[in-house]
Design a protein around this motif. Structure first.
Motif, PDB file in Angstrom:
ATOM      1  N   LEU A   1      62.040 -31.148  44.519  1.00  0.00           N
ATOM      2  CA  LEU A   1      61.665 -31.013  43.174  1.00  0.00           C
ATOM      3  C   LEU A   1      60.422 -30.196  42.887  1.00  0.00           C
ATOM      4  O   LEU A   1      59.997 -30.285  41.921  1.00  0.00           O
ATOM      5  N   SER A   2      59.916 -29.614  44.004  1.00  0.00           N
ATOM      6  CA  SER A   2      58.655 -28.886  44.141  1.00  0.00           C
ATOM      7  C   SER A   2      58.919 -27.205  44.548  1.00  0.00           C
ATOM      8  O   SER A   2      59.726 -27.026  45.161  1.00  0.00           O
ATOM      9  N   SER A   3      57.915 -26.430  43.731  1.00  0.00           N
ATOM     10  CA  SER A   3      57.880 -25.167  44.474  1.00  0.00           C
ATOM     11  C   SER A   3      57.193 -25.109  45.570  1.00  0.00           C
ATOM     12  O   SER A   3      55.997 -25.673  45.492  1.00  0.00           O
ATOM     13  N   TYR A   4      57.595 -24.223  46.471  1.00  0.00           N
ATOM     14  CA  TYR A   4      56.670 -23.749  47.603  1.00  0.00           C
ATOM     15  C   TYR A   4      55.291 -22.733  47.381  1.00  0.00           C
ATOM     16  O   TYR A   4      55.826 -22.044  46.499  1.00  0.00           O
TER      17      TYR A   4
ATOM     18  N   THR B   1      51.022 -30.766  46.280  1.00  0.00           N
ATOM     19  CA  THR B   1      51.792 -32.059  46.443  1.00  0.00           C
ATOM     20  C   THR B   1      53.336 -31.589  46.516  1.00  0.00           C
ATOM     21  O   THR B   1      53.814 -30.669  45.682  1.00  0.00           O
ATOM     22  N   ARG B   2      53.970 -32.165  47.386  1.00  0.00           N
ATOM     23  CA  ARG B   2      55.518 -31.929  47.579  1.00  0.00           C
ATOM     24  C   ARG B   2      56.248 -33.204  47.209  1.00  0.00           C
ATOM     25  O   ARG B   2      55.749 -34.176  47.460  1.00  0.00           O
ATOM     26  N   TRP B   3      57.278 -32.878  46.186  1.00  0.00           N
ATOM     27  CA  TRP B   3      58.074 -34.053  45.936  1.00  0.00           C
ATOM     28  C   TRP B   3      59.591 -33.700  46.287  1.00  0.00           C
ATOM     29  O   TRP B   3      60.026 -32.447  46.156  1.00  0.00           O
ATOM     30  N   ASN B   4      60.490 -34.655  46.591  1.00  0.00           N
ATOM     31  CA  ASN B   4      61.773 -34.443  46.748  1.00  0.00           C
ATOM     32  C   ASN B   4      62.320 -35.833  46.677  1.00  0.00           C
ATOM     33  O   ASN B   4      61.590 -36.795  46.589  1.00  0.00           O
ATOM     34  N   VAL B   5      63.821 -35.764  46.510  1.00  0.00           N
ATOM     35  CA  VAL B   5      64.498 -37.142  46.282  1.00  0.00           C
ATOM     36  C   VAL B   5      65.725 -37.134  47.294  1.00  0.00           C
ATOM     37  O   VAL B   5      66.166 -36.069  47.550  1.00  0.00           O
TER      38      VAL B   5
ATOM     39  N   LYS C   1      63.758 -26.099  37.108  1.00  0.00           N
ATOM     40  CA  LYS C   1      62.545 -26.559  37.192  1.00  0.00           C
ATOM     41  C   LYS C   1      62.264 -27.705  36.158  1.00  0.00           C
ATOM     42  O   LYS C   1      61.522 -28.680  36.606  1.00  0.00           O
ATOM     43  N   PRO C   2      62.422 -27.533  34.878  1.00  0.00           N
ATOM     44  CA  PRO C   2      62.191 -28.699  33.931  1.00  0.00           C
ATOM     45  C   PRO C   2      63.035 -29.806  34.112  1.00  0.00           C
ATOM     46  O   PRO C   2      62.422 -30.765  34.058  1.00  0.00           O
TER      47      PRO C   2
ATOM     48  N   THR D   1      63.754 -20.129  52.142  1.00  0.00           N
ATOM     49  CA  THR D   1      65.084 -20.366  51.611  1.00  0.00           C
ATOM     50  C   THR D   1      65.284 -21.291  50.409  1.00  0.00           C
ATOM     51  O   THR D   1      65.869 -20.981  49.601  1.00  0.00           O
ATOM     52  N   GLN D   2      64.473 -22.321  50.414  1.00  0.00           N
ATOM     53  CA  GLN D   2      64.746 -23.392  49.727  1.00  0.00           C
ATOM     54  C   GLN D   2      63.484 -23.473  48.363  1.00  0.00           C
ATOM     55  O   GLN D   2      62.484 -23.118  48.851  1.00  0.00           O
ATOM     56  N   ASP D   3      63.737 -23.789  47.429  1.00  0.00           N
ATOM     57  CA  ASP D   3      62.898 -23.742  46.292  1.00  0.00           C
ATOM     58  C   ASP D   3      63.218 -24.731  45.353  1.00  0.00           C
ATOM     59  O   ASP D   3      63.973 -25.699  45.699  1.00  0.00           O
ATOM     60  N   VAL D   4      62.291 -24.954  44.239  1.00  0.00           N
ATOM     61  CA  VAL D   4      62.518 -26.046  43.375  1.00  0.00           C
ATOM     62  C   VAL D   4      63.958 -25.958  42.812  1.00  0.00           C
ATOM     63  O   VAL D   4      64.598 -25.009  42.330  1.00  0.00           O
TER      64      VAL D   4
END
Length: 227
Positions: A163-166, A216-220, A41-42, A192-195
């Motif tokens: 890049l975000s936690s649900y 807010t949701r972030w991904n790359v 997460k960091p 299933t998917q987390d940060v």
């Protein structure tokens, strides 16, 4: 359709040929893979901060339109492909044509090339046939991305690093999550998917991001290739 969950101990595990073969088999069957714990997460928080520090006005796109062209699947000289025609989206994209400013993302190049079998060299812009583009995508409340697919010929597999936690307090399973459609079936990766997890998918698989109702949701996206 299923999501194969794979846990790794370190980034070095992504070099394992047996693991690469297992992932290819799943993706070629039009299922998806979730690799757990690729980044901490960091590290993910740091990537978001770096993307905002290095963003430029010309590389920032606020999507608020219907019929989004699939730009990252186009070959030189082709017109944008709308797939499906009703595709719509609302989100903010920060694109980068260099990745040396993101140290924690350096793992993906060799991993992607080993997995896909695409022969290219990412070292300098003049030495490869593909233009590299990293897309950081921010979904705020009310944002979404309708059903769409990408061209398979240029890029066999897609990679989405979350890049975000649900927020597990949200009862709506579909809030801000990616939903995949293949072989007449649908799968949601919220539980299933987390940060820090990496989702791998067949690039021709139909998918969508449902409307965010909280936070807010972030991904790359790693990487987008334009041939």
């Amino acid at each position: 359709m299923r999501c194969e969950t794979i846990k790794i101990n370190s980034i070095e595990d992504l070099k394992n040929e047996d693991l690469l073969g297992k992932i290819r088999n799943v993706l070629d069957n039009e299922d998806i893979v979730c690799v757990k714990g690729v980044l901490s997460k960091p590290q993910c928080d740091g990537l978001i901060k770096l993307s905002q520090h290095h963003k430029k006005e010309e590389n920032t796109i606020i999507w608020k339109q219907t019929g989004l062209p699939q730009w990252n699947s186009l070959k030189v000289g082709e017109m944008p492909e709308y797939s499906p025609p009703a595709c719509a989206g609302s989100y903010t994209s920060f694109s980068f044509d260099r990745d040396d400013i993101f140290p924690d993302l350096q793992f993906y190049k060799n991993f992607y090339l080993s997995l896909s079998g695409i022969e290219t060299d990412f070292s300098t812009p003049s030495s490869y046939d593909f233009n590299l583009r990293l897309n950081f995508i921010r979904y705020s409340v009310g944002d979404y991305f309708g059903k769409h697919r990408h061209g398979y010929d240029n890029q066999k597999y897609g990679m989405i690093l979350n890049l975000s936690s649900y927020d597990e307090d949200i009862e709506d399973l579909r809030s801000g999550t990616t939903v995949w459609n293949s072989k007449g079936e649908e799968i949601n990766t919220k539980h299933t998917q987390d940060v820090g997890d990496l989702i791998l998918f067949n690039y021709g698989c139909v998918h969508e991001v449902d409307k965010v109702i909280k936070g807010t949701r972030w991904n790359v996206i790693l990487p987008n290739l334009i041939k």
